[in-house]
Design a protein around this motif. Structure first.
Motif, PDB file in Angstrom:
ATOM      1  N   TYR B 239       4.394  -7.249   3.304  1.00  9.99           N
ATOM      2  CA  TYR B 239       3.320  -6.380   3.542  1.00  9.99           C
ATOM      3  C   TYR B 239       2.244  -6.487   4.698  1.00  9.99           C
ATOM      4  O   TYR B 239       1.929  -5.487   5.043  1.00  9.99           O
ATOM      5  CB  TYR B 239       2.708  -6.134   1.779  1.00  9.99           C
ATOM      6  N   ARG B 244       1.081  -4.000   9.912  1.00 12.19           N
ATOM      7  CA  ARG B 244       1.381  -3.778  11.205  1.00 12.19           C
ATOM      8  C   ARG B 244       2.082  -2.388  11.803  1.00 12.19           C
ATOM      9  O   ARG B 244       1.436  -1.860  12.850  1.00 12.19           O
ATOM     10  CB  ARG B 244       1.458  -5.383  11.890  1.00 12.19           C
ATOM     11  N   LEU B 248      -2.228   0.352  11.474  1.00  8.69           N
ATOM     12  CA  LEU B 248      -3.266  -0.768  10.691  1.00  8.69           C
ATOM     13  C   LEU B 248      -4.350  -1.699  11.985  1.00  8.69           C
ATOM     14  O   LEU B 248      -3.290  -2.005  12.397  1.00  8.69           O
ATOM     15  CB  LEU B 248      -3.278  -1.165   9.673  1.00  8.69           C
ATOM     16  N   PRO B 249      -5.363  -1.371  12.180  1.00  7.31           N
ATOM     17  CA  PRO B 249      -6.037  -2.465  12.611  1.00  7.31           C
ATOM     18  C   PRO B 249      -6.116  -3.578  12.704  1.00  7.31           C
ATOM     19  O   PRO B 249      -6.268  -3.495  10.859  1.00  7.31           O
ATOM     20  CB  PRO B 249      -7.489  -2.455  13.013  1.00  7.31           C
ATOM     21  N   LYS B 252      -8.731  -4.783  10.239  1.00  5.73           N
ATOM     22  CA  LYS B 252      -8.562  -3.950   8.340  1.00  5.73           C
ATOM     23  C   LYS B 252      -7.343  -5.006   7.353  1.00  5.73           C
ATOM     24  O   LYS B 252      -7.273  -5.356   6.719  1.00  5.73           O
ATOM     25  CB  LYS B 252      -7.637  -2.673   8.403  1.00  5.73           C
ATOM     26  N   THR B 256      -8.567  -6.814   3.571  1.00  2.00           N
ATOM     27  CA  THR B 256      -7.443  -5.942   3.163  1.00  2.00           C
ATOM     28  C   THR B 256      -6.725  -6.758   2.453  1.00  2.00           C
ATOM     29  O   THR B 256      -6.274  -7.016   1.298  1.00  2.00           O
ATOM     30  CB  THR B 256      -7.079  -4.489   2.376  1.00  2.00           C
ATOM     31  N   TYR B 257      -5.700  -7.042   3.462  1.00  2.00           N
ATOM     32  CA  TYR B 257      -3.968  -7.731   3.454  1.00  2.00           C
ATOM     33  C   TYR B 257      -4.410  -9.296   3.486  1.00  2.00           C
ATOM     34  O   TYR B 257      -3.934  -9.961   2.463  1.00  2.00           O
ATOM     35  CB  TYR B 257      -3.567  -7.272   4.398  1.00  2.00           C
ATOM     36  N   ARG B 260      -7.375 -11.057   0.812  1.00  2.00           N
ATOM     37  CA  ARG B 260      -7.710 -10.730  -0.413  1.00  2.00           C
ATOM     38  C   ARG B 260      -6.397 -11.744  -0.839  1.00  2.00           C
ATOM     39  O   ARG B 260      -6.696 -11.662  -2.253  1.00  2.00           O
ATOM     40  CB  ARG B 260      -7.897  -9.361  -0.524  1.00  2.00           C
ATOM     41  N   ASN B 261      -6.021 -11.141  -0.527  1.00  2.75           N
ATOM     42  CA  ASN B 261      -4.675 -12.254  -0.931  1.00  2.75           C
ATOM     43  C   ASN B 261      -3.895 -13.535  -0.756  1.00  2.75           C
ATOM     44  O   ASN B 261      -3.831 -14.249  -1.477  1.00  2.75           O
ATOM     45  CB  ASN B 261      -3.058 -11.158  -0.526  1.00  2.75           C
ATOM     46  N   LEU B 334      -9.486  -9.326  -9.053  1.00  2.00           N
ATOM     47  CA  LEU B 334      -9.249  -9.585  -7.571  1.00  2.00           C
ATOM     48  C   LEU B 334      -7.836  -9.130  -7.586  1.00  2.00           C
ATOM     49  O   LEU B 334      -7.481  -8.673  -6.651  1.00  2.00           O
ATOM     50  CB  LEU B 334      -9.210 -11.183  -7.026  1.00  2.00           C
TER      51      LEU B 334
END
Lengths: 327, 341
Positions: B239, B244, B248-249, B252, B256-257, B260-261, B334
């Motif tokens: 993912y 990429r 997505l910048p 970001k 969020t990727y 968070r994971n 989360l």
């Protein structure tokens, strides 16, 4: 091909991976023209460089990969741009807007902590910050319906709440959201059950019919190629062995490797013993001299072990890299 | 309305809360029965001690023990247990066998805030910086900085905190002679007035800085290594490549990727760390003579002050279970995969 307007032109592309044992020659001098609105199937066994080719086009090769030489020209509304030398910030806007990529095993292609809705929203916002959420969701519903998914249910789900086939179809829908000119599908049907495979193949055919889109389908499954592609590229050991339209490849395969591949496809009737190409795939750190396929080729001649055949047009639009056809 | 109540009752947070309360009740029960059923249990020992040392008559000694331990020894065991449980939930944890029978809850109220302050600050600082550094080196894995920090982290991670505490005293107090550690005993200097005034706050910080520093150094290595490993595995996920490829910048993708994971598996360790630090505070507070719950626990053990020991163990247990509970609930927020439908 009714119109043969170029969209991608790959020239002399060579990619190597750094590894403990030395450099892996993943792609060797690839030359390939891809035309607007065609569906091109790239086939070959594991390690033949299919995925590397896809990742090179979208510039997402892993860190240990190096593009040694080559160019990938993208024809964009009459302009020619080299995707490989373009500034990455500029290239970022080509990604997904012009060229979308659905990777192998789309199970893990979605962020587990985001809802499907957010995947659509952030993708569109990354390219068009002014887009309204309502507008994006409306468009998302349309593209989800194309892949026969229920938008109400899917948009509010997290990836883990969907089955593998559904996730794959979500990825295909997501690839359509920005109306790209090219969609690259890496193994769209592998690791799915046959029912899901059938739905996906139907989706791909529908998309070809409904959109002006060029599809690059990477697969090792000849059945998938026969079903959706109109042109086929056969790769072996990081090289292109044969290119031709789907009828020529299936009814008149020229390269011994292609012939072997087709014989290895199980048939419903007839011979019971399934053919397999003798030998093993070559070691790409030290590829065989001459033609990479010669150690496994039933027709190998002395010159095959010394010289490397180049891709030559034998019939119209049917190219092959084999000395058998050079006399 | 009933639908709303039902959804609350079924919610993940509520189910976990019930579980946490049950665990706390079980722990309190175990601590009651262990003390009561041991041969030569502390209550009997205390009665004997009062009889022999103070020549106290048995009835008087028993009455005193009853008051100190907060149980009525004349009642049958099950009644004692019920009474004890009621007392605990009222906040009555018995009285110290020393200090003129000061209530245990008052002792805890006096010492616990200092430990929560130093341990909490230390944990927060090391967690935040550990996460940031771990992520930074994961992005530059294989580089020189990565190798140096990874080795350093492994070393720090394996050195016990009391060794670091003693090293700090030896280096700064003796070898360099720049920090007067004997002046830094206690939670603040005796010449300041507790309250919201600058001299007091400065004094509190001065006294707390070395214990906090010790906790930070001894735990940051673990966070760095965990976050590095976790980030590297997330960076290898499909993912991320797809994010990429979706254009997505990078900023970001990182927020969020990756973050968070990558942080999800580390959350569990956060709760374990709370427990470790509480137990680790015993030796560190002793070395710096910092008046936290750890130092007080050590005193209680040395004096065989059972009610105080029991009370502090109970508080530590509740703190650990609460931390676990909070982490579980936060984890559920989360990670959508954890939520109970």
């Amino acid at each position: 091909m009714s119109n043969s307007e170029l969209i991608l032109s790959i020239r002399n592309l060579t990619v190597k991976y750094r590894s403990r044992r030395g450099y892996v020659n993943a792609l060797r001098n690839i030359n390939l023209d891809i035309y607007r609105n065609e569906a091109i199937g790239i086939v070959g066994e594991s390690g033949s460089g299919k995925t590397t080719l896809a990742l090179a086009i979208i510039r997402q090769l892993p860190n240990n990969a190096r593009i040694v030489s080559g160019s990938i020209i993208f024809y964009n509304d009459g302009n020619k741009v080299d995707l490989l030398t373009m500034n990455y910030n500029e290239f970022r806007h080509y990604l997904w807007e012009k060229i979308a990529f659905v990777p192998q095993g789309a199970m893990n292609s979605l962020n587990p902590v985001l809802k499907i809705r957010d995947h659509f929203i952030e993708t569109v916002k990354a390219h068009n910050p002014d887009a309204s959420k309502e507008e994006i969701v409306r468009k998302a519903r349309e593209v989800l319906k194309i892949t026969l998914l229920d938008p109400d249910r899917v948009l509010n789900s997290y990836p883990h709440q969907l089955s593998g086939g559904m996730k794959q179809r979500v990825m295909i829908s997501l690839a359509l959201i920005l109306n790209p000119a090219v969609i690259i599908m890496d193994e769209p049907t592998s690791s799915l059950d046959v029912v899901s495979q059938k739905i996906i193949l139907q989706n791909l055919k529908d998309i070809m019919r409904m959109f002006n889109v060029t599809m690059i389908i990477i697969t090792h499954d000849m059945g998938v190629v026969a079903e959706v592609a109109n042109r086929v590229v056969v790769m072996y050991a990081g090289k292109i062995m044969e290119v031709g339209d789907v009828e020529s490849i299936f009814y008149n395969p020229l390269h011994p490797y292609t012939q072997g591949l087709l014989k290895a496809v199980p048939k419903l009737r007839g011979e019971t013993e399934l053919y397999s190409i003798p030998g093993e795939p070559p070691d790409l750190v030290n590829p065989p001299s001459g033609c990479s396929f010669h150690p496994r080729c039933p027709f190998a001649m002395d010159m095959c072990t010394i010289n490397e055949p180049s891709l030559k047009e034998v019939n119209k639009g049917h190219l092959v890299a084999c000395f058998k056809y050079e006399t | 309305m009933s639908a709303k109540i039902r959804s609350i009752l079924k919610s993940y947070a509520f189910l976990r809360l019930i579980r946490a309360i049950v665990i706390i009740i079980v722990v309190i029960s175990i601590s009651f029965f262990i003390v009561r059923l041991m041969p030569g249990n502390p209550v009997d020992l205390y009665i004997v001690y009062l009889e022999t040392t103070y020549s106290m008559p048995y009835q008087q000694a028993k009455a005193m023990a009853t008051a100190i331990f907060g149980v009525n020894l004349n009642e049958p065991l099950y009644k004692q247990y019920i009474e004890y449980m009621i007392n605990v939930f009222r906040g009555n944890l018995g009285r110290s066998m020393f200090m003129n029978g000061m209530p245990v809850i008052k002792i805890i109220a006096q010492y616990l805030p200092w430990t929560v302050f130093t341990v909490g600050t230390g944990l927060l600082i090391s967690f935040i910086f550990g996460i940031l550094i771990g992520m930074a080196i994961a992005y530059r894995r294989g580089g020189i900085l990565d190798s140096i920090i990874t080795i350093l982290s492994s070393v720090l991670n394996s050195v016990p905190n009391y060794i670091i505490a003693m090293l700090l005293i030896i280096i700064f107090g003796d070898y360099l002679g720049v920090v007067p550690f004997s002046m830094l005993r206690g939670a603040y200097s005796s010449n300041v007035i507790p309250g919201w005034n600058i001299p007091f706050i400065m004094s509190v910080i001065q006294h707390a800085i070395f214990p906090i520093f010790t906790y930070v150094i001894t735990t940051i290595g673990g966070w760095i290594l965990l976050m590095r490993g976790s980030t590297i595995s997330v960076l290898g996920e499909d993912y991320i490549t797809v994010a990429r490829a979706r254009g997505l910048p990078e900023s970001k993708i990182m927020t969020t990727y990756v973050v968070r994971n990558a942080i999800l598996p580390i959350f569990t360790n956060f709760t374990i760390a709370v427990a470790f630090i509480f137990s680790g505070s015993v030796l560190v507070e002793d070395i710096f003579v910092y008046p936290g719950i750890g130092l007080r626990l050590l005193q209680a053990i040395n004096q065989r002050d059972y009610p105080v020991m029991q009370g502090i163990f109970l508080i530590i247990t509740i703190a650990v279970i609460t931390a676990n509970y909070l982490a579980d609930v936060l984890y559920g927020l989360l990670d959508p995969r954890i939520r109970v439908k």
